[in-house]
Design a protein around this motif. Sequence first.
Motif, PDB file in Angstrom:
ATOM      1  N   LYS A 114       0.825  -1.208   0.000  1.00 42.49           N
ATOM      2  CA  LYS A 114       0.000   0.000   0.000  1.00 42.49           C
ATOM      3  C   LYS A 114       0.862   1.262   0.000  1.00 42.49           C
ATOM      4  O   LYS A 114       0.347   2.361   0.225  1.00 42.49           O
ATOM      5  CB  LYS A 114      -0.914   0.009   1.225  1.00 42.49           C
ATOM      6  CG  LYS A 114      -1.801  -1.234   1.273  1.00 42.49           C
ATOM      7  CD  LYS A 114      -3.142  -0.961   1.913  1.00 42.49           C
ATOM      8  CE  LYS A 114      -4.027  -2.195   1.813  1.00 42.49           C
ATOM      9  NZ  LYS A 114      -5.327  -1.921   1.188  1.00 42.49           N
ATOM     10  N   LYS A 171      -6.227   2.183   9.746  1.00 39.54           N
ATOM     11  CA  LYS A 171      -7.131   2.949   8.891  1.00 39.54           C
ATOM     12  C   LYS A 171      -6.479   3.182   7.527  1.00 39.54           C
ATOM     13  O   LYS A 171      -7.111   3.039   6.491  1.00 39.54           O
ATOM     14  CB  LYS A 171      -7.464   4.278   9.560  1.00 39.54           C
ATOM     15  CG  LYS A 171      -8.625   4.991   8.907  1.00 39.54           C
ATOM     16  CD  LYS A 171      -9.157   6.108   9.785  1.00 39.54           C
ATOM     17  CE  LYS A 171     -10.458   6.637   9.187  1.00 39.54           C
ATOM     18  NZ  LYS A 171     -11.090   7.628  10.049  1.00 39.54           N
ATOM     19  N   LYS A 172      -5.188   3.518   7.572  1.00 35.89           N
ATOM     20  CA  LYS A 172      -4.460   3.708   6.311  1.00 35.89           C
ATOM     21  C   LYS A 172      -4.380   2.422   5.501  1.00 35.89           C
ATOM     22  O   LYS A 172      -4.230   2.444   4.280  1.00 35.89           O
ATOM     23  CB  LYS A 172      -3.042   4.202   6.604  1.00 35.89           C
ATOM     24  CG  LYS A 172      -2.986   5.642   7.054  1.00 35.89           C
ATOM     25  CD  LYS A 172      -1.644   6.258   6.727  1.00 35.89           C
ATOM     26  CE  LYS A 172      -1.826   7.727   6.420  1.00 35.89           C
ATOM     27  NZ  LYS A 172      -0.674   8.298   5.726  1.00 35.89           N
ATOM     28  N   MET A 173      -4.432   1.310   6.194  1.00 41.45           N
ATOM     29  CA  MET A 173      -4.396   0.005   5.509  1.00 41.45           C
ATOM     30  C   MET A 173      -5.790  -0.370   5.001  1.00 41.45           C
ATOM     31  O   MET A 173      -5.995  -1.492   4.550  1.00 41.45           O
ATOM     32  CB  MET A 173      -3.905  -1.077   6.478  1.00 41.45           C
ATOM     33  CG  MET A 173      -2.448  -0.910   6.881  1.00 41.45           C
ATOM     34  SD  MET A 173      -2.025  -1.997   8.267  1.00 41.45           S
ATOM     35  CE  MET A 173      -1.797  -3.554   7.395  1.00 41.45           C
ATOM     36  N   ASP A 174      -6.745   0.539   5.125  1.00 43.16           N
ATOM     37  CA  ASP A 174      -8.127   0.310   4.697  1.00 43.16           C
ATOM     38  C   ASP A 174      -8.831  -0.798   5.459  1.00 43.16           C
ATOM     39  O   ASP A 174      -9.722  -1.469   4.927  1.00 43.16           O
ATOM     40  CB  ASP A 174      -8.193  -0.002   3.184  1.00 43.16           C
ATOM     41  CG  ASP A 174      -7.563   1.103   2.364  1.00 43.16           C
ATOM     42  OD1 ASP A 174      -7.843   2.271   2.665  1.00 43.16           O
ATOM     43  OD2 ASP A 174      -6.772   0.798   1.450  1.00 43.16           O
ATOM     44  N   CYS A 175      -8.418  -1.006   6.699  1.00 45.93           N
ATOM     45  CA  CYS A 175      -9.131  -1.976   7.532  1.00 45.93           C
ATOM     46  C   CYS A 175     -10.273  -1.231   8.197  1.00 45.93           C
ATOM     47  O   CYS A 175     -10.116  -0.649   9.269  1.00 45.93           O
ATOM     48  CB  CYS A 175      -8.216  -2.539   8.601  1.00 45.93           C
ATOM     49  SG  CYS A 175      -6.773  -3.360   7.933  1.00 45.93           S
ATOM     50  N   ASP A 176     -11.444  -1.252   7.574  1.00 47.69           N
ATOM     51  CA  ASP A 176     -12.524  -0.428   8.127  1.00 47.69           C
ATOM     52  C   ASP A 176     -13.033  -0.965   9.462  1.00 47.69           C
ATOM     53  O   ASP A 176     -13.660  -0.243  10.222  1.00 47.69           O
ATOM     54  CB  ASP A 176     -13.663  -0.259   7.118  1.00 47.69           C
ATOM     55  CG  ASP A 176     -14.127  -1.584   6.566  1.00 47.69           C
ATOM     56  OD1 ASP A 176     -13.432  -2.592   6.813  1.00 47.69           O
ATOM     57  OD2 ASP A 176     -15.170  -1.621   5.892  1.00 47.69           O
ATOM     58  N   TRP A 177     -12.730  -2.226   9.750  1.00 47.65           N
ATOM     59  CA  TRP A 177     -13.162  -2.776  11.039  1.00 47.65           C
ATOM     60  C   TRP A 177     -12.449  -2.129  12.217  1.00 47.65           C
ATOM     61  O   TRP A 177     -12.820  -2.339  13.372  1.00 47.65           O
ATOM     62  CB  TRP A 177     -12.979  -4.296  11.065  1.00 47.65           C
ATOM     63  CG  TRP A 177     -11.682  -4.791  10.490  1.00 47.65           C
ATOM     64  CD1 TRP A 177     -11.484  -5.282   9.228  1.00 47.65           C
ATOM     65  CD2 TRP A 177     -10.408  -4.835  11.136  1.00 47.65           C
ATOM     66  NE1 TRP A 177     -10.169  -5.634   9.051  1.00 47.65           N
ATOM     67  CE2 TRP A 177      -9.483  -5.376  10.207  1.00 47.65           C
ATOM     68  CE3 TRP A 177      -9.953  -4.499  12.407  1.00 47.65           C
ATOM     69  CZ2 TRP A 177      -8.126  -5.564  10.506  1.00 47.65           C
ATOM     70  CZ3 TRP A 177      -8.612  -4.685  12.710  1.00 47.65           C
ATOM     71  CH2 TRP A 177      -7.715  -5.211  11.763  1.00 47.65           C
ATOM     72  N   GLN A 178     -11.421  -1.327  11.967  1.00 41.94           N
ATOM     73  CA  GLN A 178     -10.733  -0.684  13.087  1.00 41.94           C
ATOM     74  C   GLN A 178     -11.655   0.300  13.817  1.00 41.94           C
ATOM     75  O   GLN A 178     -11.373   0.692  14.934  1.00 41.94           O
ATOM     76  CB  GLN A 178      -9.436  -0.017  12.629  1.00 41.94           C
ATOM     77  CG  GLN A 178      -9.563   1.118  11.637  1.00 41.94           C
ATOM     78  CD  GLN A 178      -9.822   2.461  12.302  1.00 41.94           C
ATOM     79  OE1 GLN A 178      -9.416   2.713  13.417  1.00 41.94           O
ATOM     80  NE2 GLN A 178     -10.517   3.337  11.577  1.00 41.94           N
ATOM     81  N   GLU A 179     -12.760   0.667  13.168  1.00 41.50           N
ATOM     82  CA  GLU A 179     -13.742   1.525  13.843  1.00 41.50           C
ATOM     83  C   GLU A 179     -14.209   0.916  15.167  1.00 41.50           C
ATOM     84  O   GLU A 179     -14.570   1.628  16.092  1.00 41.50           O
ATOM     85  CB  GLU A 179     -14.983   1.705  12.951  1.00 41.50           C
ATOM     86  CG  GLU A 179     -14.714   2.401  11.633  1.00 41.50           C
ATOM     87  CD  GLU A 179     -14.611   3.908  11.792  1.00 41.50           C
ATOM     88  OE1 GLU A 179     -15.134   4.417  12.786  1.00 41.50           O
ATOM     89  OE2 GLU A 179     -13.988   4.541  10.914  1.00 41.50           O
TER      90      GLU A 179
END
Length: 560
Positions: free
Chosen positions: A274, A345-353
Amino acid sequence: MDFKKEFISELEKTIDGVISYDNLVKMIEKPKHDNLGDLAFPCFELAKHYRKSPIIIAEEIVQEMDVSTFERVESVGGYVNVFLNKEKVSQEVLTNILNEKNQYGYSGIAEGKTMTIDYSSPNIAKPFSMGHLRSTVIGNSLALIAEKQGYRVIRINHLGDWGTQFGKLIVAYQKWGNEKKVKESPISELLALYIKFHEEAEKDSTLNDQGREAFKRLENGEREAIQLWRWFRDESLKEFNKIYELLGIRFDSYHGEAFYNDKMDRVVDILAEKNLLIESEGATVVKLEGYPPCLIKKRDGTTLYATRDLAAAIYRQENYHFDQSLYVVGHEQSLHFKQLFAVLKKMDCDWQEGMAHIPFGMILKDGKKMSTRKGKIVLLEEVIQEAVQLAVKNIEGKNPNLLEKEEIAKQVGIGAIIFHDLKNYRLNDIEFSLEDMLTFEGETGPYVQYTHARATSLLRKGEFQPDSSTVVKLKDEEAWPVIKLLNQFPDSIAKALAEYDPSQIAKLLLELSKAFNKYYATVKILTDDQKQQRLTLVYTVKIVLKEGLRLLGMKAPTEM
RNA sequence: GUCCCAGUAGCUCAGCAGGAUAGAGCAACAGCCUUCUAAGCUGUGGGUCGGGAGUUCGAAUCUCUCCUGGGACGCCA
């Protein structure tokens, strides 16, 4: 039971939709003083709209309102104060608890959802300190509270079993260690080696380099290093398990940092893919907006805490598919978690929310942080010993004929320690004080436990049989505060979870205990005339106290 | 220096999606056990809610600023 709703629906009829239902819910409050009623509505907002004095508005509302469902309604200084129908409310609340028993307070709001909780997480080869107690006790309680709301909870003990410190320890052991001594008392001997290492390193700075090299050998899987590491780890875990057993705590996973050793390359690969990795002063970092960069690899190519936490987060998502993931870790690591979440978040892991750091204040000694390296540390095991001994002494003085003294002393002594930690807001720092921790009077764990034991004793002596068809007509004034608090229990659980704050429950238990003890002191319970009704109240108090204590991770002895 | 917490009675703390006279516990003092466990209950004293400004009909609670304490700020975790 939500008696607010009745009040609001009556209120709504008198104010022509000037304020929405949702806003009314927010505006209804508890009067500051009991003699003012049970619910209150302030009319100051309406004053703007009607251009009239709030005092007059309140009076008009009282005139127009249908007050038949309440005991009485009155206007005082711009407030509409409602006194609930005590008989009706008492009946509803008690019947409810009678039917639900220890399920009382359960809400299915998180049904079908999964939560991982990372807590305790002590460091291998170091003693279990008072600081780890906080994480352990808060995490355990949050896990129980989350389950009470329907979550499937995965308890994770993210052992600190990896990192440069083990390189240092290996060096220290090889230089000054003695196998026999370590076998005799592993933790204290390993700690002594760790402290010696830091003392020597102040004189000889090459030691730190040696430590890093040794860790590199460990990360590369060199046999001798691995063998020593495994030995240190096994011995430490044995010691920790003794403490978990005392505290009645269990985990679903003991995967520590080492477990992620072979999972970090993948993280680094994803980051590289990424285009997030940047060379900086020889190290590999991820740049972040608003925060300092997050270090992924050191100059010598070895990994760091953050790298392992990234791998762990991804592993947990892939294996448990968590909706929420909590980290019960000291406040001093707040920045680390902000960075961790930002990288994900930068890795596009939206579950980090769904991830959250649950910080807590430190246990200070003389106003300062305790440091393992300097040996400034208080051992939990010693504190537990003292607490239990004091409980034994108390039992011998107050209830010498008690059976199972040892077991009950353990429950009370440990209860005192747990409650002392949980009763206050988690972010407060705590100045370490054995005296405070071993107090059994006033707002303490043993006070709540004692109240439970008293209630149980009444039920036993009165040969009480619960019967949900009991018609509860409690005439006693002192019963009312008790019932109101029983009614608040579900709310306090919900708030405890919403704010990740077990002290909400601890505070309710204290209030309930105070109200019940007052009732106990003023009302004769074991009499012929209202025995069944009064004992029904006692029984519901017992249920709530016991369940509340359970949610804090404490036992509720029936005698003490 | 930057960022994050916190500052309420002698001590430990509640209260903080703004609301009525700022509450507990401990400690001090004075009472209450022939009656359901006195690890309890009752009463008394004790406060510039860190300082200042602002928003508001109304601020311990929200905003700003300063002071104090603690913590964190690339090769520890």
